[in-house]
Design an enzyme around this catalytic site. Structure first.
Site, PDB file in Angstrom:
ATOM      1  N   HIS A 132       0.856  -1.184   0.000  1.00 38.48           N
ATOM      2  CA  HIS A 132       0.000   0.000   0.000  1.00 38.48           C
ATOM      3  C   HIS A 132       0.894   1.237   0.000  1.00 38.48           C
ATOM      4  O   HIS A 132       2.011   1.211   0.494  1.00 38.48           O
ATOM      5  CB  HIS A 132      -0.879  -0.035   1.260  1.00 38.48           C
ATOM      6  CG  HIS A 132      -1.962   0.980   1.317  1.00 38.48           C
ATOM      7  ND1 HIS A 132      -1.733   2.305   1.619  1.00 38.48           N
ATOM      8  CD2 HIS A 132      -3.314   0.861   1.137  1.00 38.48           C
ATOM      9  CE1 HIS A 132      -2.876   2.965   1.628  1.00 38.48           C
ATOM     10  NE2 HIS A 132      -3.860   2.114   1.342  1.00 38.48           N
ATOM     11  N   ASP A 209       3.008  -4.793   7.600  1.00 33.61           N
ATOM     12  CA  ASP A 209       1.724  -4.101   7.516  1.00 33.61           C
ATOM     13  C   ASP A 209       0.625  -5.152   7.599  1.00 33.61           C
ATOM     14  O   ASP A 209       0.397  -5.901   6.658  1.00 33.61           O
ATOM     15  CB  ASP A 209       1.655  -3.333   6.194  1.00 33.61           C
ATOM     16  CG  ASP A 209       0.290  -2.699   5.944  1.00 33.61           C
ATOM     17  OD1 ASP A 209      -0.608  -2.845   6.782  1.00 33.61           O
ATOM     18  OD2 ASP A 209       0.129  -2.057   4.878  1.00 33.61           O
ATOM     19  N   LYS A 235     -10.473  -1.677   9.882  1.00 41.04           N
ATOM     20  CA  LYS A 235     -10.436  -2.865   9.031  1.00 41.04           C
ATOM     21  C   LYS A 235     -10.889  -4.110   9.797  1.00 41.04           C
ATOM     22  O   LYS A 235     -11.107  -5.161   9.194  1.00 41.04           O
ATOM     23  CB  LYS A 235      -9.012  -3.119   8.523  1.00 41.04           C
ATOM     24  CG  LYS A 235      -8.330  -1.936   7.864  1.00 41.04           C
ATOM     25  CD  LYS A 235      -8.774  -1.716   6.451  1.00 41.04           C
ATOM     26  CE  LYS A 235      -7.880  -0.705   5.756  1.00 41.04           C
ATOM     27  NZ  LYS A 235      -8.329  -0.412   4.391  1.00 41.04           N
ATOM     28  N   CYS A 387      -4.642   2.389  -3.898  1.00 39.87           N
ATOM     29  CA  CYS A 387      -3.464   2.924  -3.201  1.00 39.87           C
ATOM     30  C   CYS A 387      -2.280   1.964  -3.346  1.00 39.87           C
ATOM     31  O   CYS A 387      -1.514   1.749  -2.397  1.00 39.87           O
ATOM     32  CB  CYS A 387      -3.759   3.184  -1.728  1.00 39.87           C
ATOM     33  SG  CYS A 387      -4.948   4.505  -1.450  1.00 39.87           S
TER      34      CYS A 387
END
Length: 429
Positions: A132, A209, A235, A387
């Site tokens: 990302h 991540d 999320k 993204c």
């Protein structure tokens, strides 16, 4: 993997009762029930999370750590209890290894900025090509400040991280290796345990991540053995505006604070300031208190569920979605791994390579047109570069559509989506 016809029989828990806890999913848009397949962008929230935040504002609204009155004491107790919850949820060794942030983006920026004094000119930073932007741009800024060099880790032709190329890049003795646990655009799963072990063997600091993994997989940061692990509340069925930076204490304590001011100090004079200890040292200012409490409610919600059964249900549903897209025809799929790879040694924790999301395009049609026409049938997917522009470039794409599932997604959602997409196909092709 059981055949699609037995999908519902594989659900050993009351999925409808679980779904009913999400009020947003009960609405209709136009003449259609909402079909929400954009969980990878943000998950819907269960009533328990909404209630926890409302209760804080109604009964316990006060700043934390700063006052002697009962409201502040209650707010502080709730806030710090969530820190312990998070530590247990991801199996951190100690509570003060958990830093609350505004989300994954701030968490990564905090690490990248905090490492500035430790990075020298020509130091190498390896970045996952599928990352990302939030896991690319902060490292680019760090490289600008220090003279470090960014090296992307290539992907294979089926959009998996190229292990052979990674091994070759490790010969450069990178200072930092930063990876996504699960790709937000494709849903591909990285073998982070293996990758982190290899990076550590050459002395690299590692950041993972976990924004797309945290809601689907059981995360054990000690087992992964990374130096930093980051994720966002929104999320994982929690509120927006809150996230987590986990750091191994010895590495976290070396970070230069990105933000300075109140709460993070020990002493202040006009001559000098002495910063406080972790975790306060990295949490300047009034935090997102209600959001942290909401995050705690989301974790509690998840912990009450049969996670292994739900993961099995999600994986079966995802495979059904993939199969239906393939059968529809004129659909291009990206990052899909065949069943024969499900036992591959590069498949972390014995799970499939694809988690939570399917990326696709309708052949010859612009992804945004497809998304708009799906929306007219109350089907919510995301369309664009997600993204992840370097990833799109590596796939020779200007963008794509992404359908992503959550714990509340059911077979009817998939069937409604496929019916709607078939309508779009008949209209455009």
């Amino acid at each position: 993997m059981k055949p699609a016809s037995s999908l519902s029989s594989a659900v050993l828990f009351d999925h409808q009762a679980l779904r009913d806890q999400f009020p947003a999913l009960k609405q209709t848009i136009g003449d259609h029930p909402l079909c929400y397949l954009d969980t990878a962008a943000t998950s819907q929230k269960p009533q328990a999370v909404i209630d926890a935040m409302t209760e804080y504002y109604q009964l316990n609204n006060a700043n934390v750590h700063r006052a002697a009155h009962q409201l502040s004491a209650r707010a502080t107790q709730q806030y710090e209890a969530v820190r312990q919850q998070v530590a247990e949820f991801i199996h951190a060794q100690r509570q003060d290894e958990i830093i609350f942030t505004h989300g994954t983006t701030e968490s990564i920026n905090m690490v990248a900025y905090g490492l500035t004094s430790q990075i020298k000119p020509n130091d190498v930073i390896l970045v996952d090509t599928a990352a990302h932007h939030a896991n690319i741009v902060p490292w680019q800024e760090l490289a600008k400040r220090t003279g470090a060099v960014i090296k992307p880790i290539p992907l294979t032709t089926d959009a998996q991280l190229d292990i052979t190329a990674f091994d070759q890049l490790l010969a450069l003795k990178p200072k930092v290796v930063t990876l996504c646990h699960v790709s937000n655009a494709l849903g591909t799963l990285n073998p982070v345990n293996e990758l982190v072990a290899k990076a550590k063997a050459v002395g690299a600091l590692t950041l993972v991540d976990g924004a797309q993994a945290i809601a689907h997989l059981s995360v054990d940061v000690q087992l992964i053995d990374c130096d930093f692990y980051v994720f966002s509340g929104h999320k994982m069925y929690g509120p927006t505006g809150v996230g987590v930076l986990y750091g191994r204490y010895t590495e976290l304590d070396k970070l230069t604070p990105m933000l300075t001011g109140g709460e993070m100090i020990k002493t202040v004079s006009f001559e000098q300031t002495e910063f406080g200890a972790l975790p306060n040292r990295l949490e300047a200012g009034t935090p997102a208190i209600a959001e942290v409490i909401g995050l705690g409610a989301a974790i509690h919600f998840l912990q009450q569920l049969p996670r292994e059964q739900i993961l099995a249900h999600e994986q079966q549903l995802l495979r059904y979605l993939q199969q239906q897209l393939q059968q529809l025809g004129a659909i291009e799929l990206y990052g899909i791994t065949n069943d024969k790879h499900s036992g591959d040694k590069h498949c972390a924790d014995g799970q499939r390579h694809n988690i939570g999301a399917v990326a696709f395009n309708l052949q010859g049609e612009h992804h945004q047109d497809v998304g708009i026409l799906l929306d007219q049938q109350a089907v919510a997917v995301r369309c664009g570069h997600h993204c992840a522009m370097p990833l799109m470039t590596s796939l020779n794409l200007g963008g794509c559509c992404r359908a992503s599932i959550g714990i509340y997604t059911n077979k009817q959602d998939v069937d409604q989506f496929i019916h709607a997409l078939n309508t779009v196909k008949e209209l455009l092709l």
